[in-house]
Every structure is written in C-alpha cells, then in structure tokens.
Design a protein around this motif. Structure first.
Motif, PDB file in Angstrom:
ATOM      1  N   ALA A  72      67.635  58.152  53.042  1.00  0.00           N
ATOM      2  CA  ALA A  72      66.411  58.702  53.095  1.00  0.00           C
ATOM      3  C   ALA A  72      66.364  60.144  52.123  1.00  0.00           C
ATOM      4  O   ALA A  72      65.867  60.462  51.295  1.00  0.00           O
ATOM      5  N   TRP A  73      67.478  60.905  52.782  1.00  0.00           N
ATOM      6  CA  TRP A  73      67.313  62.257  52.349  1.00  0.00           C
ATOM      7  C   TRP A  73      68.298  62.256  51.033  1.00  0.00           C
ATOM      8  O   TRP A  73      67.959  63.122  50.064  1.00  0.00           O
ATOM      9  N   LEU A  74      69.184  61.342  50.882  1.00  0.00           N
ATOM     10  CA  LEU A  74      70.181  61.367  49.924  1.00  0.00           C
ATOM     11  C   LEU A  74      69.413  60.836  48.498  1.00  0.00           C
ATOM     12  O   LEU A  74      69.633  61.326  47.464  1.00  0.00           O
ATOM     13  N   HIS A  75      68.419  59.868  48.766  1.00  0.00           N
ATOM     14  CA  HIS A  75      67.637  59.342  47.654  1.00  0.00           C
ATOM     15  C   HIS A  75      66.358  60.191  47.598  1.00  0.00           C
ATOM     16  O   HIS A  75      65.760  59.768  46.700  1.00  0.00           O
ATOM     17  N   GLY A  76      66.202  60.981  48.105  1.00  0.00           N
ATOM     18  CA  GLY A  76      64.897  62.008  48.026  1.00  0.00           C
ATOM     19  C   GLY A  76      63.732  60.925  48.471  1.00  0.00           C
ATOM     20  O   GLY A  76      62.648  61.372  47.467  1.00  0.00           O
TER      21      GLY A  76
END
Length: 423
Positions: A72-76
């Motif tokens: 979720a963080w890597l894909h914003g």
C-alpha cells in the motif's frame, strides 16, 4: 519406619490424586487419576502445542500486515477503498488469534486456527488480485501456510480442513486470472509438494506426540502409585488434598483426615520376614480401600503409614470410619501376632492449610501410640484463631498436652486430643 523415627521433612511432604472405582472381571479396582490423566490425546496435544500455535498465528498475522502495508505504501494507496477492502481480513485473523490465545479454549483453538487460515487465504487472494500482475508473487505464501500449521493441528480433522482451505487460494487465483499453461502447472505442482510435505509432517508429528502422551502417562503412574499397595504416594495425596480442601471450603462442608499407622510392624518383619510384612501392608491397604467411599482418597505415606482424606465428613463420622477400620484390621487372623493399627483423626478448620490438618492428625496418631496403640484419637482444634500459623509437629498441643480443658478454651473448640469412645 514408625511415626517417631520419621524425619520432620518426610512428615510434611505432599501428594495428590483422584481415586475412582470401576469394575473389571467382577473385581472392584481403584485407580488414581489426576486432572491431566483424564485428558484425551487431542486435548493433551493442544495443551502442549498451545504456545507454538499462538506463535504461528501471530507470525502469520504480522507477515500479512507487513506485506499489505508495504505494498500500500509503495503504490501510494494507503487510504483507498480497495486498500481498505484488502485490510479487512486482518480483523478476523486478530479475533482468531485472541481466541486461540485463551489457554482454556480447548477445541476452539483448532477452530480459531481454521478461521485464521481462511481469512489469511482470502487476504492473500485479494492482495494478489489488487496489486500484483502475476500470481507467482504470492505463491510462497500459499506454499508456507500448510507447512506452517502441519505440526500444531493434531486433532485428526483440523489439519485436513486446513489443507483444503490452503488449496482454495491458488485455485481461486487460477480461476480468476488467465495464466499461461506452464504457470498453472508450476503453481499446482508447488501446491502439491507443499501439501504432500505437510501431510507427512503432520503424520509424524502426530505419531511422535502420541508416543510422548503414552510415556507421560506411564511415568506419571510409576511416580504417583505405590507399587506394593497400589495406593497413591505421599505427593499425590497432598496435591489432591489441597483441591478437596478448596472445594470443601467453597461448599461449606466438613473435611477430615485419618492418619493410620500399623502397630509394632517391625516385629512382623523381624519374626516372619519382609515378605510377610509386605503381605500385611497389602492387607491393610486393601481394608483401607474397602472402608472408603468413591469420593475419599487413601494413600501410602511411607513405611507402614497411610493417610485417608474424607471430604464431607466431620471428625465424629471420621472417627467412626477409623474405628470400623481398626476392628477390621484387628480381626485379621493371617499372622501369629495380632495385627493392629492406631489412627489419628483431624477435622479441617476453615482457613487451615492441608499440611496443617495432616500434621494435627499425625499429632493425634502420636498420642494414640503413646496411649497404648490400637486405638483412635481425635485431634484437638487450636484455641483462638482458626487459621493460626502452623507449628512444628513436636510443638503442637495435641501431641503433648493432657486430656483436660484449657481455661481459655473457646466454646465448641477442643484444644487437646482425646481418645475416641464408640457409642
């Protein structure tokens, strides 16, 4: 070994066990069972593997949270609706972990593990559909799930269900996503080897745990049952005595103890040999057993000494039981000498510990020995506070004081031992 020459430390060792009666081939058999003896293999395995299962569930939950939050963080996409949908399996997984973490959950631990696996499979599928273009990214998670839980699910039915749940994830991905044929074959082969390895691991883990289960039962029986008399040993009697005492206090019922010692037993060994002495001890143990109810517990404390725990019995009724037993032993005619016993009786006082009650019964036994043997003596109750601190046996009033009333005696309290006189 007599009461007089027994050491102070030996006098106060503890034991416990629960005796039950059952019939086999027309003969009454009495056995000793502790609560752990009544566990089935499944409950035994669940109890031994409880911490392992909790650690596995916690590790899997942490791994899923890291995988989900990292993507979720890597894909914003930390707060999008699809991200929240992928996060929903965390809730049933956390609830299943909380249920499994309850030590007394029993079979519910297996059910909680199955719910956890189903939620984890759902989360991995959602994760693969939402963020990954290839199902191969989440394949290691599908392979690890059955391998992780194969050693800890030992009820026979729980692991096959877990394996079926572990298989639904990759099948769902293959049904939803159109993958190349070689990729599909690779996924199915990987799951086949994972499931095959898991079943082998589960089988041998279950067999090893069954062997451990049998060995523990055998060792417990060897440690807790006296081989000569087939009565529980001192440690087991005292352990069960604590449990009986607690139940008696909660129910407000009386609880009494008999301390039994064979009179002049050394002369039997000296005149007729140790085989005759062993036979005499077996006879005494047999008569003690036959004098007890199914709720009573009798055990051998060492040498020619025995202790009987009588729940729901006051000191008068306990003295009657002891008197009947004394007469039965006196009527034995299998030896050239008359075999007799002396018995000390003590009734539990609310707030008193089990070792204190047995110590007072032992003091009454010493009083019976000093008064000529072959008699029943009731231990006096300490004057004043019922829960007074325990004193060493050689300092108790019951063993030393004369049969007289003390000036400071409270109503209903008998501070000194007295010989039982049958009605």
């Amino acid at each position: 070994m007599s009461s007089q020459d027994r050491s102070h430390e030996d006098r106060h060792e503890v034991a416990g066990g629960k005796r039950s009666k059952r019939r086999s081939r027309g003969r009454r058999i009495k056995s000793v069972d502790a609560p752990e003896d009544n566990l089935s293999f499944e409950d035994y395995a669940a109890d031994r593997l409880w911490s392992f299962l909790c650690a596995q569930l916690a590790t899997a939950l942490a791994a899923y949270v890291v995988m989900f939050a990292g993507d979720a963080w890597l894909h914003g996409e930390l707060f999008t609706r699809l991200t929240l949908v992928c996060a929903t399996p965390v809730l049933p997984m956390a609830a299943a972990l909380a249920l499994a973490a309850r030590k007394d959950s029993g079979m519910r631990s297996s059910l909680a593990a199955l719910v956890f696996i189903a939620a984890l499979e759902t989360g991995i599928v959602l994760h693969g559909l939402h963020w990954q273009r290839s199902a191969l990214i989440v394949l290691p998670a599908f392979v690890l799930i059955p391998l992780m839980f194969s050693p800890v699910l030992q009820r026979g039915w729980d692991f096959p269900l877990a394996a079926m749940l572990a298989l639904t994830g990759p099948l769902a991905l293959l049904a939803i996503r159109r993958l190349p044929g070689d990729t599909q074959i690779g996924i199915m082969l990987s799951m086949f080897f994972a499931l095959a390895s898991s079943f082998v691991t589960n089988h041998f883990a279950r067999r090893a745990k069954r062997k451990s289960f049998r060995l523990e039962h055998q060792l417990r029986a060897f440690a807790d049952i006296d081989d000569l008399t087939q009565l529980p040993r001192r440690r087991r009697v005292f352990e069960l005595g604590r449990r009986i005492l607690q139940r008696s206090e909660r129910a407000g019922q009386p609880f009494s103890v008999l301390y039994i010692d064979a009179d002049h037993f050394k002369s039997v060994n000296d005149r007729f040999g140790h085989d005759a002495g062993d036979r005499a001890l077996r006879l005494i143990a047999h008569h003690i057993q036959d004098s007890m109810r199914s709720s009573d517990v009798a055990g051998r404390f060492g040498g020619e000494e025995f202790v009987a725990l009588l729940p729901g019995t006051d000191q008068i009724d306990a003295a009657r039981v002891a008197e009947r037993l004394r007469k039965r032993i006196e009527d034995i005619r299998q030896f050239e000498v008359t075999l007799t016993i002396s018995v000390g009786v003590a009734q539990h006082i609310r707030g008193e510990q089990i070792d204190r009650v047995i110590r007072r019964a032992d003091g009454a036994l010493l009083h019976a020995k000093g008064g000529g043997r072959n008699r029943v003596v009731i231990a006096g109750r300490p004057a004043g506070d019922d829960a007074a601190p325990a004193q060493p046996a050689h300092e108790t009033q019951t063993a030393q004081a004369p049969l007289a009333k003390a000036p400071h005696e409270e109503p209903g309290i008998e501070p000194f031992s007295r010989e039982w006189q049958p009605d």
